[in-house]
Structures are given as structure tokens and as C-alpha cells.
Design a protein around this motif. Structure first.
Motif, short mmCIF file in Angstrom:
data_model
loop_
_atom_site.label_atom_id
_atom_site.label_comp_id
_atom_site.label_asym_id
_atom_site.label_seq_id
_atom_site.Cartn_x
_atom_site.Cartn_y
_atom_site.Cartn_z
N THR A 96 14.53 21.82 -4.92
CA THR A 96 15.61 20.91 -4.59
C THR A 96 15.28 19.50 -5.05
O THR A 96 16.09 18.82 -5.68
N LEU A 97 14.04 19.08 -4.77
CA LEU A 97 13.66 17.72 -5.11
C LEU A 97 13.67 17.52 -6.61
O LEU A 97 14.20 16.53 -7.13
N LEU A 98 13.12 18.50 -7.34
CA LEU A 98 13.05 18.37 -8.80
C LEU A 98 14.46 18.36 -9.39
O LEU A 98 14.76 17.58 -10.30
N ALA A 99 15.31 19.23 -8.83
CA ALA A 99 16.69 19.29 -9.32
C ALA A 99 17.38 17.95 -9.08
O ALA A 99 18.04 17.40 -9.97
N ASP A 100 17.19 17.37 -7.88
CA ASP A 100 17.78 16.07 -7.56
C ASP A 100 17.28 15.01 -8.51
O ASP A 100 18.04 14.17 -9.00
N ALA A 101 15.95 15.06 -8.75
CA ALA A 101 15.34 14.04 -9.60
C ALA A 101 15.92 14.11 -11.02
O ALA A 101 16.24 13.10 -11.62
N SER A 102 16.08 15.36 -11.55
CA SER A 102 16.58 15.48 -12.92
C SER A 102 18.05 15.08 -12.99
O SER A 102 18.50 14.49 -13.96
N ARG A 103 18.81 15.38 -11.90
CA ARG A 103 20.22 14.97 -11.87
C ARG A 103 20.35 13.46 -11.90
O ARG A 103 21.18 12.91 -12.59
N SER A 104 19.48 12.79 -11.10
CA SER A 104 19.60 11.33 -11.06
C SER A 104 18.90 10.69 -12.26
O SER A 104 18.75 9.49 -12.32
N GLY A 105 18.44 11.55 -13.20
CA GLY A 105 17.86 11.05 -14.43
C GLY A 105 16.45 10.50 -14.24
O GLY A 105 15.92 9.84 -15.11
N GLY A 106 15.84 10.79 -13.08
CA GLY A 106 14.52 10.20 -12.80
C GLY A 106 13.39 11.12 -13.16
O GLY A 106 13.44 12.19 -13.63
N ALA A 165 0.84 -1.20 0.00
CA ALA A 165 0.00 0.00 0.00
C ALA A 165 0.88 1.25 0.00
O ALA A 165 0.61 2.22 -0.73
N ALA A 166 1.93 1.23 0.84
CA ALA A 166 2.81 2.39 0.92
C ALA A 166 3.48 2.64 -0.43
O ALA A 166 3.54 3.79 -0.91
N ALA A 167 3.94 1.58 -1.06
CA ALA A 167 4.61 1.72 -2.37
C ALA A 167 3.63 2.28 -3.39
O ALA A 167 3.97 3.14 -4.21
N CYS A 168 2.39 1.79 -3.34
CA CYS A 168 1.36 2.22 -4.29
C CYS A 168 1.07 3.71 -4.11
O CYS A 168 1.02 4.48 -5.07
N TYR A 169 0.90 4.14 -2.83
CA TYR A 169 0.62 5.54 -2.55
C TYR A 169 1.78 6.43 -3.04
O TYR A 169 1.56 7.45 -3.71
N LEU A 170 2.98 6.02 -2.72
CA LEU A 170 4.14 6.82 -3.11
C LEU A 170 4.24 6.98 -4.62
O LEU A 170 4.50 8.07 -5.14
N ALA A 171 4.00 5.88 -5.32
CA ALA A 171 4.07 5.93 -6.78
C ALA A 171 3.02 6.90 -7.34
O ALA A 171 3.28 7.68 -8.26
N LYS A 172 1.83 6.87 -6.72
CA LYS A 172 0.77 7.76 -7.17
C LYS A 172 1.13 9.23 -6.92
O LYS A 172 0.92 10.09 -7.78
N ARG A 173 1.70 9.49 -5.73
CA ARG A 173 2.06 10.88 -5.42
C ARG A 173 3.13 11.37 -6.39
O ARG A 173 3.13 12.52 -6.82
N GLU A 174 4.04 10.50 -6.70
CA GLU A 174 5.11 10.89 -7.61
C GLU A 174 4.53 11.20 -8.98
O GLU A 174 4.87 12.21 -9.61
N GLU A 175 3.60 10.34 -9.41
CA GLU A 175 2.91 10.55 -10.68
C GLU A 175 2.22 11.92 -10.70
O GLU A 175 2.21 12.62 -11.71
N LEU A 176 1.65 12.26 -9.54
CA LEU A 176 0.93 13.55 -9.43
C LEU A 176 1.90 14.71 -9.26
O LEU A 176 1.47 15.86 -9.14
N GLY A 177 3.19 14.43 -9.19
CA GLY A 177 4.19 15.49 -9.04
C GLY A 177 4.27 16.04 -7.63
O GLY A 177 4.63 17.19 -7.44
N PHE A 178 3.97 15.21 -6.65
CA PHE A 178 4.02 15.63 -5.24
C PHE A 178 3.42 17.03 -5.07
O PHE A 178 4.12 18.00 -4.70
N PRO A 179 2.11 17.16 -5.29
CA PRO A 179 1.50 18.49 -5.37
C PRO A 179 1.64 19.37 -4.13
O PRO A 179 1.56 20.59 -4.23
N LEU A 180 1.81 18.76 -2.93
CA LEU A 180 1.89 19.60 -1.73
C LEU A 180 3.28 20.16 -1.49
O LEU A 180 3.50 20.93 -0.56
N LEU A 181 4.21 19.73 -2.33
CA LEU A 181 5.58 20.20 -2.14
C LEU A 181 5.71 21.58 -2.77
O LEU A 181 5.45 21.75 -3.95
#
Lengths: 304, 705
Positions: free
Chosen positions: A294-304, A271-287
Motif C-alpha cells: 500500500t505504501l509503495l503504491a501510494d508513494a509511486s502514485r504521488s510521484g515520490g 532529529a526526527a526529520a533526519c531519522y525519517l529521511a534515513k528510514r525512507e532512504e533505506l526503504g522502510f525495511p521493517l515494513l
């Protein structure tokens, strides 16, 4: 201070601190940490501050309302602050002051107590808070939930409503707590406690519950495979509660117990993995703001 | 001018039992790093409370020690040309060091492979840097260097610590050292007591640290807090006409639960005094960290002492709150005590077949049966004239584990044994059996009390021997630091009890019996295929216990003495005998006589080497000369004296008989040539020496000395 005023004061205090006031989740659960407002929201990078009353059910603690301190149904008041602010302890002491508990009048202490919830794949470090020797709060820095390391870390403050009220009202039994006006805790809840005790300890149909566990487990798995985090998690909660009932009926042996715990934990992780994947898909809207950059920069650096 | 250095880390309340270790590690890391940095300093004093770890280093030098280092360059052959002028290689070496040709000298160095060769070298002087420049990195590295059993993260901080960190202080003389950990910048500000003085206060100099914090209701010296707690708690107990029941383990925990101890004495209802004293003490200590109060006879009084961390406006309010909590706790204990006694201990014991002891060797019920068999065997062996003892040992063994399934022991595992004993007494059972059940877990630790009764001693030994036999049979012996079943402690317990009570059982026989019981148990359970070969299991178990004995004996005796006796260990009768042989040998080991004795008998052993004549070849009296005859006769006399003394356990006298053989042996070596050209004579002399050596070796292996 009567019991409902105590809740109202906690709510207004934490609302003033910027918490979302949520309401109890509408499924049976053993602790506030099972509420998705805690279990899901502490996962991932999004900030989250919430406070809510949570009615909890612990079938194996049921004593027909006869034990002065232990009932099968009781209330927690839970506060989640994520990320945990540096002054979180001061905020907590502030909440006690809001309840009229003066730290110079009492002996308030933090006593090491590490929290672990095997069925939730969760652990954290923190304390029991003692007021004149009485445990009134559980304070935890969550380190892991659903098997995931938490970053940022959330702090969890869980007040035992009955404990604090007994302490403040100077009464020795949950029974005798003043709820409001002329009404005691027993007036509000005793019949339910007695009947639920009979159910939990004597009448719960073990064969049916065992069947339900299997059914709920299958449904949880199916829904989570469909990437339906919330409905899937509802069935995880149902599994957990059925497991608690079976346990209270003494229908689970020591060796089976571990196997059941492992099954619920597996579902929690899913369930936790499923929720996290969904939030990521939604672009972590509360962030928001810098943390988001910082998070977006990290994500693009790691190619994710 | 050297100056004092102060370091303080402020944080949220640390786990009390981890504080002392962390503090020691902190000082250790600093010391090691300072040494690596060539920073001279004086003594270090450390400080700790639940919310801070700190230390002060006196007289830290203002700069590192200078360092003169020899740098080695290219081989001499490559350093100069045929005219003796430095080559480019040599000039390059000098340029790198900023030196001239006049600074060069030659050194000899070993190459990786090959012969030593000559190299050019030069001395470089590194001037010590000022201490203030080194301190930021040094102090900043300390918090992260600590090893916590469990570390945590908080907020968005990427670094971990035992609890969130709030402030850092680095002060060198009157200068603030700037460093960082977990996003916190150091300063010269500390914080006082959480509720009495929760504000920042600047620290002027390291020397004023304790005094500054005392003003803020924080005593930073753990030993002073410990003394204060003890004094305050004693006074509080005396105020209600009682005495404090001292509890050093509890004290050590409370020391690190408070920054400013205040004793508050409270009362509880006298009705709870009906509970067994240990139940009261344990309930108060474990759940509430309270001290108990007892009267002059040591009996519990209806009072408790709690150590608060705040000076309350009214102690009465704090006492009242604690009293209510304790009441609920004692109500619970009373409930368990009452419920448990609704059944007999025997009936509780029936539940043991549902508690697994260890996978493959059944339940605690199975274990109880094995303990009973071993304990009654021991009773028959050691006390053949008290037939009742075996029956009592059996009864006590079968009930020994029953309290593990009672409510009270479920709540307070540390009351195991004690509760069983109490319940049996209350039932009117045989008091000797009750006492044995009560004390069969003794000794708990290496220094703890042994069972007081014979029966308790027998059940305790049988329980431990069964644990060792069971786990060894399953191949689960302790390895390295891993001893999950505490078998080393179990072995030590067996040894201590046997020695203290002078129990003369053969350890080998005991393990043969215990392993046979394990095999029988497994056969019944259908798990016999999981067990090792019985003789081998028994031998390994015996060896394991003797190894513990070796460690124990080595704390008081020289290891060669211990080993010399243990080398013939498997032939020995019992543990007290081994111990007494060690003591006897140790007695002469310390005297001036010892060396010549050892030399003489080792000489005998060396002459005989690995192949002494077979035992079937006897000494031929006809071939003996004078010196040999003396030795032969003295040996025969010593043999009979030895056997007589050993028979009545006169180990010192037995050893004296052996030692008395030295002069005739020495005389023998002086008078005869052992390796006579005549083979018959030679073999005969070897036979004589063999007899001497065997006699000695029946006491201890001389070659180990």
C-alpha cells in the motif's frame, strides 16, 4: 512480589505478546519516551513492538531520598505497540492479571489524562490508569512525535515500577520496597539518590552546564546536518538532561525556560526529520506485506 | 407502522466532561438530518456512559414523507409555437420529467434582471423511500459529525474520534442497520461492563436497551447514575456517623467515570484534620475525585467516599488502597502547609516582583501597589469617618496576591486567597485584613458569593478595576469571544458588589484614579509609551463597565428603559443610583400610564428637534399666556421637587414629579400653537418646552423610550 520479579513478569508477559525486549538506553533521560526505541521508532510507517525498563532521571524531583513517593531517579517500564492494536486495552488488563492484580478485586479505572512533551514536540491522548485510586500506569495514543503526525498511531503503556510495587507490596515509601530477598530499594539505590540529590540541587556547576548546553546543541546540529540521526540524537538527549539540571538548580527564569524548551524542541524535530529521511532512504525495511504494498503504491502514485 | 430506532457507539473511555456535549450534538445532528430527509419520528431519548453514546428514537416512520415539487421549464414564449403546439424545448422539459403535455401549467417568475415572466411548469411527485434504505448513510454519518475539543487517531484508522471506537449498533425495530465508521461494521451486539460482563450481547429490540444493559452491570442513564451516586455516597457517609459534603461539580464528573457506581468509604489519619478544611476537600476532590465527609457542624471528619466502577470482592481492599494514596496526597499538603508557614505571608509577598502580571505593567508586586492605592482611595471616599479602614485596605491589598507564590497555591491554584487568609490568621494578623485577603477573589462566577466584609469588597473592587484599567491602557480589551483576562467577569463583579453593598462611588472618578495609578506604575517601569491616552482609557473602561451593567439590567428590565437611563450615564453619580433610576422607570414602564407619558414627552422632543434654543435664552414670563403660565409654574415646582428627591435618592418620587408634568404639557399643546407666527412667542414657547425636556432628560433620555 518483589521488585525484580515484577519486572521479570512484565518482560515475559510482553515478550509473549510479540514485543522486542530492548534494554535501557545508555544516556540520561527524564522519561522512557526519550529512548530512541520509542522516539525514533514511532515515526514513519514501520510497525514496531517493544518493551523495556527505562531508568529515568528527574533532577528537580530529587529530595535526598526523604520523600516517600518522589525520587530523582526511578524506573519506568515502557511498552510501545505500533500500530496500536484494537485489543490494546485488553492486553494491558492481561498484564495486570499477570502481576496478580485481579480486576474484580480492585477498582481499576481509566482517568482522562492527555500527554504532552514540549521538548519532544510530542503529544497524545489517553489516561492515567488508577488502581484503587493509585496511578499505576500512563496509557497514551501518541499523535505526534518530533513535530510529525504519526501514521500509524502507536500506543504507549508506561508502568511506574515503584508505584505498582508499592501498591502490590503494601508499603508507603519507595525506601521500603523489597527489591529481592532481604534487600530493599534503599539498600540498592539510597546512597546514589542522596548524592545525586546533593549534586542536582546544590553542587551542579551552573556555568559549566550552561557551557555544555551550548556545546551539545552545536554538536547535535552538526551531526544531524551530517545525516547522522543516532549520534545527533544522543546530543539532543544530553541537551535535554543539562536543561533539566539547570532547571533543578533554579538557574532558569520563567522567560528563559520557554526559550530553552524551544531550543530542545527544535533539535528534537531535526532529529526526527533526519531519522525519517534515513528510514525512507533505506526503504522502510521493517515494513512488510500488505502495508508495504500500500505504501509503495501510494508513494509511486504521488510521484515520490 | 412506525418503529423505534436505536443507535449505540461503543468506545474506550471518553473524557467525562465532554460526554454530555457530545451526546447533545449527536441527537442534534440526527434530528437535523432526519428533518432534511423528511423522516417523521417521535421523541428521542439519549444514553451515555464512559464507554458508549446512544440514543433511541421512538416511532420512526417506515418511509420518508412524499414530496411534491414544482419544476419550472422554459418561458412560455419559447414553449409554444405560433399554433399553440409545444416546441422542442417544452417537449424536452416534459421528457426529462417523464410527463405529458396535459401536466403543464404556467407560473410567473422574476428573472434575475428585468420584469417577471411566464414560464411553463409541472408538478413532480417524489415518493418517499423506505426508511431502512436511508438509515445506513444517516447513522454512518453521525460519529464523524461530532466536534471534540481534541480528537485522536488510532492504529491505521484514518478517521478520528475522541477515543478509539469498538462497536456500533443500529437497530430499526427488529432489523439491524448496516453501516460503518472507522473500519467498524455495525451489528446488533453491545458489550457489558468491562470487568463484570465483557462479552457481546445481542439486542433484540430498541425498547429493551436499558434493561439489557442493566443485566450487564451498565446503567446507561446518566441521571439515574447521578442519583445512585448521591444516594450511595450519602449512605456511606452516614454509616460512619457523618454527612456527605455535596459537590455537584464533582458529581457531574464522576457520573461519566463509572458505568456501575459503587460507593466505598475510607478513613484517613486524624492528624490531617489539622489542615485547613478547604485544603482537605480540595486535595481529595482534585487529585482523587473523593467526596468529603463532615459532621453536623460542617467540620471535616477523617473519612472520604470514593465511587468505584466495579463491585469489588471486598470493599476493604479498595478502601485500603485508596487510603494509602490519600495519605501520600495529604502528606504533600501537610508539607506545603508547614513549609509555607516557615515564612510570613509578607515575606512570601516579596517574591511577587518576580511574577509578571502583564508585559508592560510589571509584576504582581506592581499590581499590588496599584490595588492598594485604589482600595485606600475608595475607603477614604466611602468611609471618611473610619480612617483606619484605608490603612487596612492598603495592608490587605499589599498581601492579597502573596499566597500565589506559596507551595500550597502552586499545588492547588483554586485555593488562592483562601490560603493567604488562613496564613495571616495563623500569624495573628488583623482578622479583618485576613478575611479581606481570603475573599478578595469573590465573586468568582456570575452566580457566586460576594465578599462578606467591607474590606474584602473594597479590595475585590480595586483588584478588578486595576485589571480593567491596566489591560485597557495596554489596548488589550476583550473582543468578541476573546476575553483572556476575564475582564467582563471582573466588571460584573464590581457591579454586583457595588449594588449589593450600595457603594456610592463615582465610577468615572474611580477609573480616573485607577488609570492614574497605571500611568504612574508604567512611568516607574519605563513603559509609559505603551499606554493609551489616560482620559480616553478611563472613558473606555467606564463605558465597558456600563455595558456590562446594561447586559445585567436587561435581564430584569426592558432594554429601552435601561438605555434611557444609561444614555445620561456619564453624568450619573454611582452604580446604585443608576440601578434605582432603572427600577423607578421600569416601575411605570409596566403600567398603562406609560404610553401616554412617553407620547407626550416624545412630542416635546420632536418639536424641539435637533436644535432647541440655547440655554442662555431664558423663558420670558411676560410673553406667557394662561396655559403656558401653568406649565411654567408647574415646571419650576417639579424642578425643585426633583432636585430635592434626587438629593435624597428618592428616585421613584423624583420620577413621579416628572410624570405630574404630563397634564400641563398636554393642556399646553391643546391651548397654544407652538409654532406661532411671531418669532418671539415661538422661541419663548420652545424655551419653555426645552426646560421641560431637560428636566425629564436629567432623569432618563426620553427619546430612547
Amino acid at each position: 512480589m518483589n521488585l525484580q520479579e515484577l519486572i521479570l513478569r512484565l518482560q515475559s508477559y510482553w515478550a509473549e505478546q510479540g514485543c522486542v525486549l530492548q534494554q535501557p538506553y545508555d544516556l540520561e533521560k527524564g522519561a522512557g519516551t526519550f529512548n530512541p526505541a520509542t522516539f525514533f521508532r514511532v515515526l514513519g510507517p514501520e510497525p514496531w513492538s517493544v518493551a523495556f525498563v527505562e531508568p529515568c532521571r528527574r533532577p528537580s524531583d530529587a529530595r535526598y531520598g526523604e520523600n516517600p513517593n518522589r525520587w530523582g531517579a526511578y524506573y519506568q517500564f515502557q511498552v510501545i505497540l505500533k500500530p496500536s492494536p484494537a485489543n490494546v486495552l485488553d492486553l494491558y488488563w492481561g498484564s495486570l492479571k499477570a502481576l496478580g492484580i485481579d480486576p474484580l478485586e480492585h477498582d481499576l479505572r481509566l482517568v482522562e489524562d492527555n500527554w504532552e512533551a514540549p521538548t519532544q514536540g510530542a503529544w497524545g491522548l489517553g489516561w492515567e490508569v488508577w488502581a484503587d485510586g493509585m496511578e499505576i500506569t500512563q496509557f497514551t495514543y501518541f499523535q505526534q512525535m518530533g513535530g510529525f503526525e504519526l501514521n500509524p498511531v502507536a500506543s504507549e503503556i508506561t508502568y511506574g515500577i515503584e508505584r505498582i510495587a508499592m501498591y502490590m507490596q503494601n508499603v508507603d515509601r519507595i525506601h521500603d520496597l523489597n527489591w529481592v530477598g532481604e534487600l530493599s530499594y534503599a539498600d540498592v539505590h539510597l546512597q546514589a539518590e542522596v548524592e545525586q540529590s546533593v549534586y542536582s540541587l546544590e553542587e551542579a556547576d551552573v556555568a559549566m552546564l550552561q557551557g555544555l548546553f551550548e556545546t551539545y546543541e552545536r554538536e547535535a546540529t552538526r551531526l544531524l546536518d551530517l545525516k547522522l540521526a543516532y549520534p545527533g540524537y544522543d546530543y539532543v538527549l544530553k541537551c535535554s538532561h543539562v536543561f533539566n539540571l539547570l532547571d533543578a538548580r533554579g538557574a532558569i527564569s520563567v522567560t528563559e525556560r520557554q526559550a530553552f524548551i524551544n531550543r530542545v524542541r527544535t533539535l528534537s524535530r531535526k532529529a526526527a526529520a533526519c531519522y525519517l529521511a534515513k528510514r525512507e532512504e533505506l526503504g522502510f525495511p521493517l515494513l512488510k506485506g500488505e502495508a508495504r504494498e500500500t505504501l509503495l503504491a501510494d508513494a509511486s502514485r504521488s510521484g515520490g | 407502522m412506525a418503529k423505534d430506532l436505536l443507535f449505540e457507539l461503543g468506545c474506550e473511555d471518553l473524557p467525562p466532561l465532554q460526554i454530555q456535549g457530545a451526546l447533545d450534538e449527536l441527537v442534534g445532528v440526527f434530528t437535523k438530518q432526519a428533518e432534511g430527509l423528511r423522516l417523521k419520528h417521535g421523541p428521542i431519548q439519549s444514553f451515555a456512559t464512559p464507554r458508549r453514546l446512544a440514543f433511541r428514537v421512538s416511532a420512526v416512520a417506515e418511509a420518508q414523507e412524499d414530496l411534491e415539487e414544482t419544476k419550472v421549464g422554459p418561458p412560455v414564449a419559447a414553449a409554444y409555437d405560433k399554433d399553440g403546439n409545444p416546441t422542442n424545448a417544452a417537449l424536452g422539459f416534459l421528457r426529462g420529467l417523464n410527463l405529458g403535455a396535459q401536466d403543464l401549467f404556467e407560473v410567473t417568475q422574476e428573472k434575475k434582471k428585468g420584469k417577471p415572466a411566464q414560464y411553463i411548469a409541472a408538478k413532480v411527485l417524489e415518493t418517499g423511500r423506505p426508511t431502512v434504505e436511508l438509515l445506513p448513510e444517516l447513522l454512518g454519518s453521525l460519529p464523524g459529525a461530532l466536534h471534540w475539543p481534541k480528537a485522536m487517531r488510532w492504529g491505521r484508522c484514518p478517521q478520528a474520534f475522541a477515543r478509539p471506537v469498538h462497536w456500533l449498533v443500529g437497530r430499526f425495530g427488529t432489523e439491524t442497520i448496516d453501516f460503518e465508521f472507522a473500519g467498524i461494521r455495525s451489528d446488533n451486539k453491545t458489550y457489558g461492563h468491562r470487568f463484570h460482563d465483557n462479552h457481546a450481547v445481542a439486542l433484540e429490540s430498541p425498547s429493551g436497551y436499558e434493561a439489557a444493559l442493566l443485566k450487564l452491570h451498565v446503567n446507561v442513564l446518566p441521571h439515574e447514575r447521578s442519583e445512585a451516586i448521591l444516594r450511595l455516597a450519602r449512605e456511606a457517609a452516614e454509616e460512619v456517623g457523618g454527612h456527605l459534603l455535596e459537590d455537584p461539580v464533582l458529581l457531574d464528573e464522576i457520573v461519566h467515570l463509572v458505568e456501575w457506581p459503587v460507593a466505598v468509604c475510607g478513613t484517613f489519619d486524624e492528624e490531617f484534620l489539622k489542615l485547613p478544611p478547604q485544603v482537605l476537600v480540595t486535595s481529595m476532590r482534585k487529585h482523587q475525585r473523593y467526596f468529603s465527609v463532615v459532621d453536623a457542624s460542617g467540620a471535616p471528619m477523617p473519612h472520604f467516599v470514593t465511587i468505584a466502577n466495579t463491585i469489588p470482592r471486598s470493599k476493604e481492599v479498595v478502601a485500603r488502597g485508596n487510603r494509602r494514596v490519600l495519605r501520600a496526597r495529604l502528606k504533600d499538603a501537610e508539607f506545603f502547609f508547614r513549609e509555607d508557614q516557615k515564612r510570613s505571608l509578607q515575606e512570601w509577598g516579596e517574591g511577587l516582583d518576580r511574577v509578571t502580571y502583564v508585559e508592560g505593567l510589571g509584576s504582581l508586586a506592581d499590581k499590588s501597589q496599584r490595588i492598594a492605592a485604589v482600595a485606600s482611595w475608595l475607603a477614604e471616599k466611602l468611609y471618611p469617618h473610619s480612617p483606619n479602614l484605608a490603612a487596612q485596605a492598603r495592608a490587605a491589598s499589599l498581601l492579597a496576591k502573596a499566597d500565589l507564590v506559596t507551595g500550597m497555591v502552586g499545588e492547588f491554584p483554586e485555593l488562592q486567597g483562601y490560603m493567604g487568609g488562613r496564613y495571616l490568621l495563623a500569624e495573628g494578623a488583623d482578622p479583618a485584613v485576613a478575611a479581606a485577603v481570603g475573599e478578595h477573589y469573590a465573586p468568582k462566577g456570575a452566580q457566586d458569593e460576594l465578599p462578606q466584609t467591607v474590606l474584602g469588597a473594597l479590595v475585590s473592587i480595586a483588584d478588578r478595576v486595576d485589571s480593567i484599567a491596566s489591560l485597557f491602557a495596554l489596548g488589550r480589551m476583550p473582543s468578541g469571544a476573546a476575553d483572556p483576562f476575564a475582564l467582563r467577569r471582573a466588571a460584573l463583579g464590581v457591579i454586583r458588589i457595588a449594588l449589593e453593598r450600595d457603594l456610592r462611588f463615582s465610577l468615572k472618578e474611580l477609573f480616573d484614579v485607577a488609570v492614574a495609578e497605571v500611568v504612574a506604575s508604567a512611568t516607574q517601569l519605563g513603559t509609559a509609551s505603551k499606554l493609551g491616552e489616560p482620559a480616553e482609557v478611563s472613558a473606555k473602561a467606564l463605558d465597558f463597565v456600563l455595558t456590562r451593567l446594561r447586559h445585567l439590567a436587561a435581564t430584569e428590565h426592558k432594554l429601552d428603559v435601561v438605555d434611557a437611563v444609561l444614555a445620561i450615564g456619564s453624568k450619573l453619580e454611582d452604580l446604585p443610583a443608576i440601578q434605582q433610576r432603572i427600577e423607578a422607570l421600569s416601575g411605570i414602564r409596566a403600567t398603562a400610564e406609560f404610553e401616554p407619558i412617553a407620547v407626550t414627552f416624545k412630542r416635546v422632543a420632536n418639536i424641539l428637534g435637533e436644535t432647541p434654543p440655547a440655554a442662555s435664552i431664558k423663558v420670558n414670563v411676560e410673553l406667557l399666556g394662561d396655559a403656558e403660565t401653568v406649565l411654567f409654574e408647574r415646571t419650576a415646582a417639579a424642578r425643585s421637587l426633583l432636585s430635592e428627591e434626587l438629593g435624597r435618592r428618592g428616585f421613584a418620587a423624583a420620577l413621579a414629579a416628572l410624570v405630574s408634568l404630563r397634564p400641563p404639557v398636554d393642556q399646553f399643546f391643546e391651548d397654544v400653537l407652538v409654532n406661532d407666527p411671531d418669532e418671539r412667542v415661538r422661541v419663548n414657547r420652545h424655551c419653555l418646552l426645552r426646560d421641560v425636556l431637560e428636566l425629564f432628560n436629567s432623569f432618563a433620555d426620553v427619546r430612547r423610550l
